[in-house]
Design a protein around this motif. Structure first.
Motif, short mmCIF file in Angstrom:
data_model
loop_
_atom_site.label_atom_id
_atom_site.label_comp_id
_atom_site.label_asym_id
_atom_site.label_seq_id
_atom_site.Cartn_x
_atom_site.Cartn_y
_atom_site.Cartn_z
N ALA A 1 0.82 -1.22 0.00
CA ALA A 1 0.00 0.00 0.00
C ALA A 1 0.85 1.26 0.00
O ALA A 1 0.33 2.37 -0.12
CB ALA A 1 -0.93 0.00 1.21
N GLY A 2 2.18 1.10 0.18
CA GLY A 2 3.08 2.25 0.18
C GLY A 2 2.98 3.09 1.45
O GLY A 2 3.34 4.26 1.44
N LEU A 3 2.52 2.48 2.52
CA LEU A 3 2.40 3.21 3.79
C LEU A 3 3.68 3.11 4.59
O LEU A 3 4.41 2.10 4.51
CB LEU A 3 1.24 2.63 4.61
N LYS A 4 3.96 4.13 5.36
CA LYS A 4 5.15 4.15 6.21
C LYS A 4 4.91 3.34 7.49
O LYS A 4 3.76 3.14 7.90
CB LYS A 4 5.52 5.58 6.58
N ALA A 5 6.00 2.94 8.11
CA ALA A 5 5.90 2.25 9.40
C ALA A 5 5.38 3.19 10.47
O ALA A 5 4.54 2.82 11.29
CB ALA A 5 7.26 1.69 9.80
#
Length: 101
Positions: free
Chosen positions: A46-50
Protein backbone atom coordinates in the motif's frame (compact mmCIF):
# COMPACT_ATOMS: atom_id res chain seq x y z
CA UNK A 1 -7.03 -22.01 40.94
CA UNK A 2 -7.04 -18.25 40.34
CA UNK A 3 -7.39 -16.09 43.44
CA UNK A 4 -8.35 -12.48 44.00
CA UNK A 5 -5.74 -10.34 45.78
CA UNK A 6 -7.81 -10.31 48.97
CA UNK A 7 -7.95 -14.13 48.95
CA UNK A 8 -4.16 -14.49 49.04
CA UNK A 9 -2.91 -15.31 52.51
CA UNK A 10 0.82 -15.57 51.75
CA UNK A 11 3.51 -14.13 49.56
CA UNK A 12 3.77 -17.50 47.82
CA UNK A 13 0.12 -17.24 46.75
CA UNK A 14 0.62 -13.65 45.58
CA UNK A 15 3.69 -14.66 43.57
CA UNK A 16 1.75 -17.48 41.89
CA UNK A 17 -0.93 -15.02 40.83
CA UNK A 18 1.57 -12.41 39.62
CA UNK A 19 3.37 -15.09 37.59
CA UNK A 20 0.01 -16.20 36.12
CA UNK A 21 -0.82 -12.64 35.12
CA UNK A 22 2.66 -12.10 33.64
CA UNK A 23 2.19 -15.20 31.46
CA UNK A 24 -1.21 -13.92 30.33
CA UNK A 25 0.29 -10.52 29.50
CA UNK A 26 3.02 -12.17 27.43
CA UNK A 27 0.40 -14.15 25.52
CA UNK A 28 -1.45 -10.90 24.78
CA UNK A 29 1.79 -9.20 23.70
CA UNK A 30 2.49 -12.18 21.44
CA UNK A 31 -0.96 -11.80 19.90
CA UNK A 32 -0.43 -8.05 19.47
CA UNK A 33 2.97 -8.70 17.85
CA UNK A 34 1.28 -10.90 15.24
CA UNK A 35 -0.93 -7.96 14.27
CA UNK A 36 2.10 -5.67 14.08
CA UNK A 37 3.79 -8.02 11.62
CA UNK A 38 0.64 -8.33 9.57
CA UNK A 39 0.23 -4.54 9.54
CA UNK A 40 3.68 -4.21 8.00
CA UNK A 41 2.80 -6.81 5.36
CA UNK A 42 -0.30 -4.81 4.45
CA UNK A 43 1.51 -1.46 4.57
CA UNK A 44 4.27 -2.54 2.16
CA UNK A 45 2.20 -2.95 -1.03
CA UNK A 46 0.00 0.00 0.00
CA UNK A 47 3.08 2.25 0.18
CA UNK A 48 2.40 3.21 3.79
CA UNK A 49 5.15 4.15 6.21
CA UNK A 50 5.90 2.25 9.40
CA UNK A 51 5.52 5.40 11.47
CA UNK A 52 2.15 7.07 11.01
CA UNK A 53 2.16 9.92 13.57
CA UNK A 54 -1.63 10.27 13.76
CA UNK A 55 -1.94 6.57 14.63
CA UNK A 56 0.93 6.77 17.12
CA UNK A 57 -0.87 9.62 18.89
CA UNK A 58 -4.14 7.69 18.86
CA UNK A 59 -2.59 4.57 20.39
CA UNK A 60 -0.82 6.61 23.09
CA UNK A 61 -4.04 8.42 23.97
CA UNK A 62 -5.90 5.10 24.04
CA UNK A 63 -3.32 3.75 26.49
CA UNK A 64 -3.67 6.85 28.65
CA UNK A 65 -7.47 6.71 28.59
CA UNK A 66 -7.51 2.97 29.33
CA UNK A 67 -5.15 3.48 32.27
CA UNK A 68 -7.34 6.24 33.65
CA UNK A 69 -10.47 4.05 33.33
CA UNK A 70 -8.66 1.27 35.19
CA UNK A 71 -7.58 3.60 37.99
CA UNK A 72 -3.92 3.36 36.97
CA UNK A 73 -1.29 6.09 36.58
CA UNK A 74 -1.82 7.35 33.00
CA UNK A 75 1.66 8.89 32.55
CA UNK A 76 3.34 5.61 33.43
CA UNK A 77 1.23 3.49 31.07
CA UNK A 78 1.44 6.00 28.25
CA UNK A 79 5.23 5.78 28.63
CA UNK A 80 5.12 1.99 28.46
CA UNK A 81 3.00 2.22 25.32
CA UNK A 82 5.38 4.76 23.79
CA UNK A 83 8.16 2.19 24.12
CA UNK A 84 5.90 -0.55 22.77
CA UNK A 85 4.99 1.62 19.78
CA UNK A 86 8.62 2.47 19.06
CA UNK A 87 9.57 -1.21 19.18
CA UNK A 88 6.69 -1.99 16.83
CA UNK A 89 7.76 0.72 14.38
CA UNK A 90 11.31 -0.66 14.38
CA UNK A 91 9.95 -4.13 13.62
CA UNK A 92 7.84 -2.76 10.79
CA UNK A 93 10.86 -0.92 9.41
CA UNK A 94 12.73 -4.23 9.30
CA UNK A 95 9.90 -5.72 7.26
CA UNK A 96 9.40 -2.68 5.03
CA UNK A 97 13.10 -2.04 4.45
CA UNK A 98 15.29 1.00 5.05
CA UNK A 99 12.96 3.47 3.38
CA UNK A 100 10.14 2.69 5.80
CA UNK A 101 7.83 2.23 2.81
Amino acid sequence: MQKNPADCASMAEIRVEIDRIDQALMALFQERWGYIGRAAEIKKPAGLKADIPSRVDQVRQNARRNAEKAGLEPDFYEDIWARLIQHSIEHELDILGDSGK
